[in-house]
Write an enzyme that holds these catalytic residues in place. Structure first.
Site, PDB file in Angstrom:
ATOM      1  N   ASP A  37       1.367   0.575   4.247  1.00 48.93           N
ATOM      2  CA  ASP A  37       2.778   0.546   4.701  1.00 48.93           C
ATOM      3  C   ASP A  37       3.076   0.045   3.183  1.00 48.93           C
ATOM      4  OD1 ASP A  37       0.182  -0.870   4.082  1.00 48.93           O
ATOM      5  OD2 ASP A  37       0.649  -2.896   5.493  1.00 48.93           O
TER       6      ASP A  37
ATOM      7  N   ASP B 235      -3.887  -0.872   0.297  1.00 47.85           N
ATOM      8  CA  ASP B 235      -2.482  -1.388   1.402  1.00 47.85           C
ATOM      9  C   ASP B 235      -1.901  -2.354   1.101  1.00 47.85           C
ATOM     10  OD1 ASP B 235      -1.666  -3.410   3.845  1.00 47.85           O
ATOM     11  OD2 ASP B 235      -2.391  -2.659   5.135  1.00 47.85           O
TER      12      ASP B 235
ATOM     13  N   HIS C 140      -7.513  -9.179   7.573  1.00 46.67           N
ATOM     14  CA  HIS C 140      -7.082  -9.886   7.255  1.00 46.67           C
ATOM     15  C   HIS C 140      -7.455 -11.236   8.062  1.00 46.67           C
ATOM     16  CE1 HIS C 140      -3.695  -9.622   4.796  1.00 46.67           C
ATOM     17  NE2 HIS C 140      -3.110  -8.089   5.713  1.00 46.67           N
TER      18      HIS C 140
ATOM     19  N   HIS D  29      -0.870  -4.978   2.194  1.00 43.29           N
ATOM     20  CA  HIS D  29      -1.022  -6.125   2.046  1.00 43.29           C
ATOM     21  C   HIS D  29      -2.335  -6.735   1.378  1.00 43.29           C
ATOM     22  CE1 HIS D  29       2.559  -5.650   5.153  1.00 43.29           C
ATOM     23  NE2 HIS D  29       2.209  -7.389   4.844  1.00 43.29           N
TER      24      HIS D  29
END
Length: 385
Positions: A259, A170, A135, A172
């Site tokens: 995650d 992931d 990110h 995200h």
């Protein structure tokens, strides 16, 4: 002949903390290493355990803004609370703590070292547990990420004249990596993640396909809540795998966040080790030099299980399905009761699954219409097929 592999790890990881109330716990690395050790995976023939070097400022300047780095160093040396929201520093997601700059350079350095090992030292696979900060932007921290290690490593690979495929599994969206190479046709970025309609970072839709020369080289499969093992494998098999195989990169870089797992406290996907293992085995079968990095995961046992499985797959080791008893005792003292390394295939509740299936089929159809003619068509034509 067995693959030559490297696991990059540092006991210095334990020196840092995001804070007691922050969901990101440094202990995840220690726990993953301990589980690998108990399975005998840290002493495998042909597999090296290597220390994690720090990235240098020159390394960081290949992507990050110098003013941002200066502020990061300044805040890292301060004992009192600091914040600068222009740079994303000091909010709840991205706390400022003493040694922050050193911590970020440690994770970034490990991924740069992994890239060096597979291109200069003859390693087939190198895995940096403390990488995966997808990110981080050029001049802004975001989503627990301060330096974008994958971008730094890919830039180094590009400097060597190599083409790179980046796969992010992931939960995200890998927004920082996509952003860095959005106009490039030398990097194929593929992200399978929870939909940004209602989920951080709010990006990663099928319509984000790249721009200019990079049109068709950014690929996103957003999964809605309750997507399960079968749907995760479907997204991989029908989008990620054929595109990566057609692109045929010189180096594969993967972000292996855990995650996505159904018991993760921050996400709403229902993935298990079943589909995670399936994806890893298919990636290894590609026989492409492989740089792997960690990523998200906020259930510590899930992270330890996932990355132990990953390291086992990378080394061709079949692991027993039950966790070692000493490890079960360790996690029991932490309040966890899981006794299994491997999960059976999980199916979501019928109504939830139908909604998730409809969504992923629409995404795949859109990608086949917009992306496949560019990637599959171009590289099939180039190979004479």
């Amino acid at each position: 002949m067995p693959d030559k592999t490297a696991l990059i790890y540092s006991h210095d990881f334990a020196r840092f903390s995001y804070g007691d109330d922050h969901p990101f716990k440094i202990q995840r690395f220690l726990l993953a290493y301990e589980l690998m050790r108990q399975y005998g995976l840290t002493a495998l023939p042909g597999a090296d355990l290597l220390d994690c070097p720090r990235a240098t400022e020159d390394d960081l300047l290949t992507f990050h803004d110098p003013d941002y780095l200066a502020r990061l160093r300044e805040f890292s040396a301060a004992d009192e609370p600091r914040a600068d929201f222009r740079y994303g520093l000091g909010d709840l997601d991205n706390p400022v703590f003493r040694g922050l700059y050193d911590w970020a350079c440690l994770g970034a350095g490990g991924t740069l070292e992994a890239a060096r090992l597979v291109t200069e030292e003859g390693y087939d696979i190198a895995f940096n547990l403390a990488g995966g900060w997808h990110h981080a932007h050029r001049a802004k921290a975001s989503g627990f990420s301060y330096l974008n290690d994958a971008v730094l490593a890919i830039n180094r690979l590009l400097d060597k004249g190599l083409r790179v495929a980046y796969l992010d599994i992931d939960a995200h969206h890998g927004d920082g990596v996509q952003e860095a190479f959005y106009d490039s046709d030398r990097v194929l970025t593929v992200s399978i993640h929870e939909s940004g309609i209602y989920f951080f970072p709010g990006t990663g839709f099928e319509s984000e396909v790249g721009s200019g020369r990079g049109r068709g080289y950014s690929v996103n499969v957003p999964l809605v809540a309750h997507a399960d093992d079968a749907l995760f494998m479907k997204a991989f098999d029908e989008v990620a795998y054929p595109l990566i195989a057609a692109f045929n990169p010189d180096v594969l870089v993967t972000q292996l966040g855990a995650d996505t797992f159904r018991t993760d406290p921050l996400t709403r996907l229902e993935i298990t080790t079943h589909s995670y293992t399936y994806v890893l085995r298919k990636l290894k079968a590609l026989k492409i030099p492989w740089v792997a990095v960690g990523g998200g995961g906020y259930n510590l046992v899930n992270v330890a299980r996932a990355w132990t499985i990953a390291w086992g797959v990378m080394n061709g080791v079949e692991l027993p399905p039950r966790l070692p008893h000493p490890f079960v005792e360790i996690i029991a003292r932490m309040g966890h009761q899981n006794r299994m390394l491997l999960d059976a295939m999980h199916w979501a509740e019928e109504d939830d699954r139908h909604r998730a299936l409809d969504a992923v089929e629409q995404s795949i159809a859109a990608i086949r219409e917009t992306i496949f003619p560019i990637i599959i068509g171009r590289y099939d034509a180039a190979s004479g097929e």
